[in-house]
Scaffold this active site. Structure first.
Site, mmCIF file in Angstrom:
data_model
loop_
_atom_site.group_PDB
_atom_site.id
_atom_site.type_symbol
_atom_site.label_atom_id
_atom_site.label_comp_id
_atom_site.label_asym_id
_atom_site.label_seq_id
_atom_site.Cartn_x
_atom_site.Cartn_y
_atom_site.Cartn_z
ATOM 1 N N ILE A 154 39.769 38.614 40.351
ATOM 2 C CA ILE A 154 39.033 39.878 40.164
ATOM 3 C C ILE A 154 39.479 40.931 41.175
ATOM 4 O O ILE A 154 39.515 42.128 40.861
ATOM 5 C CB ILE A 154 37.498 39.659 40.208
ATOM 6 C CG1 ILE A 154 36.782 40.852 39.587
ATOM 7 C CG2 ILE A 154 36.991 39.387 41.608
ATOM 8 C CD1 ILE A 154 37.124 41.101 38.143
ATOM 9 N N SER A 204 42.979 37.076 53.129
ATOM 10 C CA SER A 204 43.068 36.032 52.111
ATOM 11 C C SER A 204 43.983 34.955 52.664
ATOM 12 O O SER A 204 44.988 35.273 53.301
ATOM 13 C CB SER A 204 43.650 36.645 50.822
ATOM 14 O OG SER A 204 43.148 35.998 49.687
ATOM 15 N N ARG A 205 43.594 33.688 52.436
ATOM 16 C CA ARG A 205 44.352 32.599 53.058
ATOM 17 C C ARG A 205 45.735 32.450 52.439
ATOM 18 O O ARG A 205 46.695 32.121 53.109
ATOM 19 C CB ARG A 205 43.564 31.287 52.920
ATOM 20 C CG ARG A 205 42.197 31.329 53.586
ATOM 21 C CD ARG A 205 41.317 30.213 53.080
ATOM 22 N NE ARG A 205 41.271 30.191 51.615
ATOM 23 C CZ ARG A 205 40.633 29.305 50.884
ATOM 24 N NH1 ARG A 205 39.967 28.332 51.481
ATOM 25 N NH2 ARG A 205 40.648 29.368 49.571
ATOM 26 N N LYS A 228 29.547 39.856 42.101
ATOM 27 C CA LYS A 228 28.469 39.098 41.485
ATOM 28 C C LYS A 228 28.891 37.636 41.354
ATOM 29 O O LYS A 228 30.089 37.385 41.241
ATOM 30 C CB LYS A 228 28.075 39.650 40.113
ATOM 31 C CG LYS A 228 29.210 39.945 39.148
ATOM 32 C CD LYS A 228 30.038 38.876 38.537
ATOM 33 C CE LYS A 228 29.445 37.661 37.933
ATOM 34 N NZ LYS A 228 30.491 36.871 37.208
ATOM 35 N N ASP A 266 28.152 32.023 35.302
ATOM 36 C CA ASP A 266 29.042 33.004 35.955
ATOM 37 C C ASP A 266 29.295 34.180 35.015
ATOM 38 O O ASP A 266 29.064 35.331 35.402
ATOM 39 C CB ASP A 266 30.353 32.334 36.412
ATOM 40 C CG ASP A 266 31.299 33.354 37.017
ATOM 41 O OD1 ASP A 266 31.148 33.677 38.201
ATOM 42 O OD2 ASP A 266 32.169 33.874 36.283
HETATM 43 P P1 NAP Z 1 39.382 33.451 42.248
HETATM 44 O O1 NAP Z 1 40.513 33.926 41.389
HETATM 45 O O2 NAP Z 1 39.237 31.985 42.487
HETATM 46 O O3 NAP Z 1 39.530 34.245 43.618
HETATM 47 C C1 NAP Z 1 38.694 34.045 44.720
HETATM 48 C C2 NAP Z 1 39.571 34.055 45.972
HETATM 49 O O4 NAP Z 1 38.736 33.750 47.074
HETATM 50 C C3 NAP Z 1 40.639 32.996 45.935
HETATM 51 O O5 NAP Z 1 41.841 33.471 45.380
HETATM 52 C C4 NAP Z 1 40.782 32.579 47.387
HETATM 53 O O6 NAP Z 1 41.818 33.346 48.018
HETATM 54 C C5 NAP Z 1 39.457 32.938 48.019
HETATM 55 N N1 NAP Z 1 38.686 31.718 48.249
HETATM 56 C C6 NAP Z 1 38.464 30.706 47.378
HETATM 57 N N2 NAP Z 1 37.740 29.728 47.953
HETATM 58 C C7 NAP Z 1 37.531 30.116 49.219
HETATM 59 C C8 NAP Z 1 36.863 29.534 50.328
HETATM 60 N N3 NAP Z 1 36.302 28.336 50.217
HETATM 61 N N4 NAP Z 1 36.825 30.224 51.475
HETATM 62 C C9 NAP Z 1 37.394 31.440 51.589
HETATM 63 N N5 NAP Z 1 38.063 32.025 50.574
HETATM 64 C C10 NAP Z 1 38.113 31.386 49.409
HETATM 65 O O7 NAP Z 1 37.993 33.937 41.665
HETATM 66 P P2 NAP Z 1 37.679 35.314 40.905
HETATM 67 O O8 NAP Z 1 37.758 35.114 39.448
HETATM 68 O O9 NAP Z 1 38.436 36.418 41.491
HETATM 69 O O10 NAP Z 1 36.114 35.422 41.220
HETATM 70 C C11 NAP Z 1 35.632 35.762 42.506
HETATM 71 C C12 NAP Z 1 34.237 36.323 42.336
HETATM 72 O O11 NAP Z 1 34.322 37.479 41.498
HETATM 73 C C13 NAP Z 1 33.272 35.357 41.639
HETATM 74 O O12 NAP Z 1 31.992 35.427 42.186
HETATM 75 C C14 NAP Z 1 33.247 35.845 40.196
HETATM 76 O O13 NAP Z 1 32.003 35.590 39.562
HETATM 77 C C15 NAP Z 1 33.449 37.341 40.397
HETATM 78 N N6 NAP Z 1 34.031 37.989 39.204
HETATM 79 C C16 NAP Z 1 35.094 37.416 38.553
HETATM 80 C C17 NAP Z 1 35.558 38.007 37.380
HETATM 81 C C18 NAP Z 1 36.731 37.452 36.609
HETATM 82 O O14 NAP Z 1 36.967 37.895 35.475
HETATM 83 N N7 NAP Z 1 37.527 36.531 37.142
HETATM 84 C C19 NAP Z 1 34.952 39.159 36.894
HETATM 85 C C20 NAP Z 1 33.924 39.741 37.629
HETATM 86 C C21 NAP Z 1 33.465 39.134 38.775
HETATM 87 P P3 NAP Z 1 42.683 32.681 49.212
HETATM 88 O O15 NAP Z 1 42.932 31.254 48.825
HETATM 89 O O16 NAP Z 1 43.926 33.515 49.274
HETATM 90 O O17 NAP Z 1 41.825 32.793 50.450
#
Ligand code: NAP
Length: 310
Positions: A16, A38-39, A92, A170
């Site tokens: 996101i 970001s890690r 969110k 989610d």
């Molecule tokens: P994602 O692709 O998994 O990205 C989250 C990032 O956070 C990861 O790439 C990781 O980056 C970091 N992370 C993961 N676990 C972690 C930990 N334990 N400690 C610290 N950093 C960590 O997820 P996403 O889809 O972007 O979603 C993130 C949030 O946005 C969620 O709450 C989701 O509900 C919301 N959201 C998502 C969407 C969608 O379409 N995907 C839409 C709206 C809102 P590093 O490994 O580089 O640190």
């Protein structure tokens, strides 16, 4: 006199953050992306830190933090950012529990910083017109269908099926964030059935029955295993006919009124609101959608279904 742009850092450069936050910040006057923490990921030309802690220690000129990490790690990050005197935007859902938000809000208010628990779907273009339309109408029933394929939209995101990841809620919480905005009356859960894949700690499907003080039937079906056509739709039956929000709130249909699909407009509007909150020195934290999800976990009958294979 021109006001300096808010210097914001994104934490958690995942899906996101890349798809929406980076372009939306670039498109919003009054705010600029100054760093990423970001890690495992970085952005060309933007200061990079391996963690939020490193960023807070080494980059004192950051005004605000956008937390785009999974909900399970957000509370501690928000607390650290607020303690360092930053404004905080939470993706969110705002947290993995309801009660973890109150201390964050108190910390923000005590230090005069902004805490914004964002609900991106509320910035979809059909939402405010739907709210205005429904404000003076008798509502007979509501039917929500929020059905998508988790393998397509969340590939490899194991956090979503871990405790606190919310599973099908989610995406489903986006529908609840819209409904809590557009209905003129509060509503509450009366029955829920949650399906858990045998290898997941968060549900993969949910059938929910809500009502309100007037007894209006409100039914929601959330499914994370929808193949083929994907559905993010809310249909409201009024005594003047049906109002349909589709495509996640991008489109509105009532008696021939059709708003254009403008899904990308959500995040620029969300960031414009954040800039406005910061300038006004206020918080925007509405936990209503998260409370409905917590209710579903309290009231829901649990079924176990086949293991989820990625
Ligand atoms: P994602 O692709 O998994 O990205 C989250 C990032 O956070 C990861 O790439 C990781 O980056 C970091 N992370 C993961 N676990 C972690 C930990 N334990 N400690 C610290 N950093 C960590 O997820 P996403 O889809 O972007 O979603 C993130 C949030 O946005 C969620 O709450 C989701 O509900 C919301 N959201 C998502 C969407 C969608 O379409 N995907 C839409 C709206 C809102 P590093 O490994 O580089 O640190």
């Amino acid at each position: 006199m021109s006001i300096m742009p808010i210097r914001i850092a994104i934490v958690g450069l995942g899906k996101i953050a890349r798809d929406q936050h980076v372009p939306a910040i670039a498109a919003t006057p009054g705010i600029e992306l100054a760093a990423v923490a970001s890690r495992n990921a970085a952005l060309n030309g933007v200061a990079h830190f391996a963690s939020l802690e490193e960023l807070l220690a080494q980059a004192p000129d950051i005004d605000a933090i956008a937390l785009c990490t999974p909900p399970q790690v957000r509370r501690a990050q928000a607390a650290a950012a607020l303690a360092a005197g930053k404004h905080v935007l939470l993706e969110k859902p705002p947290g993995a529990t309801v009660s973890e938000i109150a201390p964050l809000l108190a910390a923000a208010q005590n230090s005069g910083k902004t805490l914004f628990a964002s609900w991106h779907s509320r910035f979809a273009p059909a939402v405010e017109p739907a709210r205005a339309f429904l404000a003076n109408r008798y509502i007979r029933s509501v039917a929500i269908a929020w059905k998508e394929d988790v393998r397509v939209w969340h590939p490899g995101q194991r956090w979503i099926f871990e405790a606190g990841g919310l599973g099908v809620f989610d995406p489903g919480i986006n529908a609840l964030s819209i409904l809590t905005r557009i209905l003129p009356q509060p509503f509450f859960l009366t029955k829920a059935e949650l399906s858990f894949a045998s290898n997941c700690a968060a549900p993969i499907a949910a059938d929910l029955d809500f009502t309100d003080q007037g007894g209006t039937p409100i039914r929601a079906e959330f499914n994370f295993l929808q193949t083929g056509a994907q559905t993010w739709e809310i249909r409201v039956e009024t005594d003047d006919g049906w109002l349909t929000l589709s495509a996640g709130g991008a489109r509105l249909n009532y008696a021939g009124v059709e708003l254009a699909d403008a899904a990308l407009a959500e995040y620029p509007a969300l960031y414009q609101h954040f800039v406005d909150l910061v300038h006004r020195g206020v918080c925007d934290v509405d936990l209503a959608p998260l409370v409905h999800v917590a209710d579903a976990f309290m009231l829901g009958r649990r079924l176990t279904v086949a293991a989820f294979e990625e």
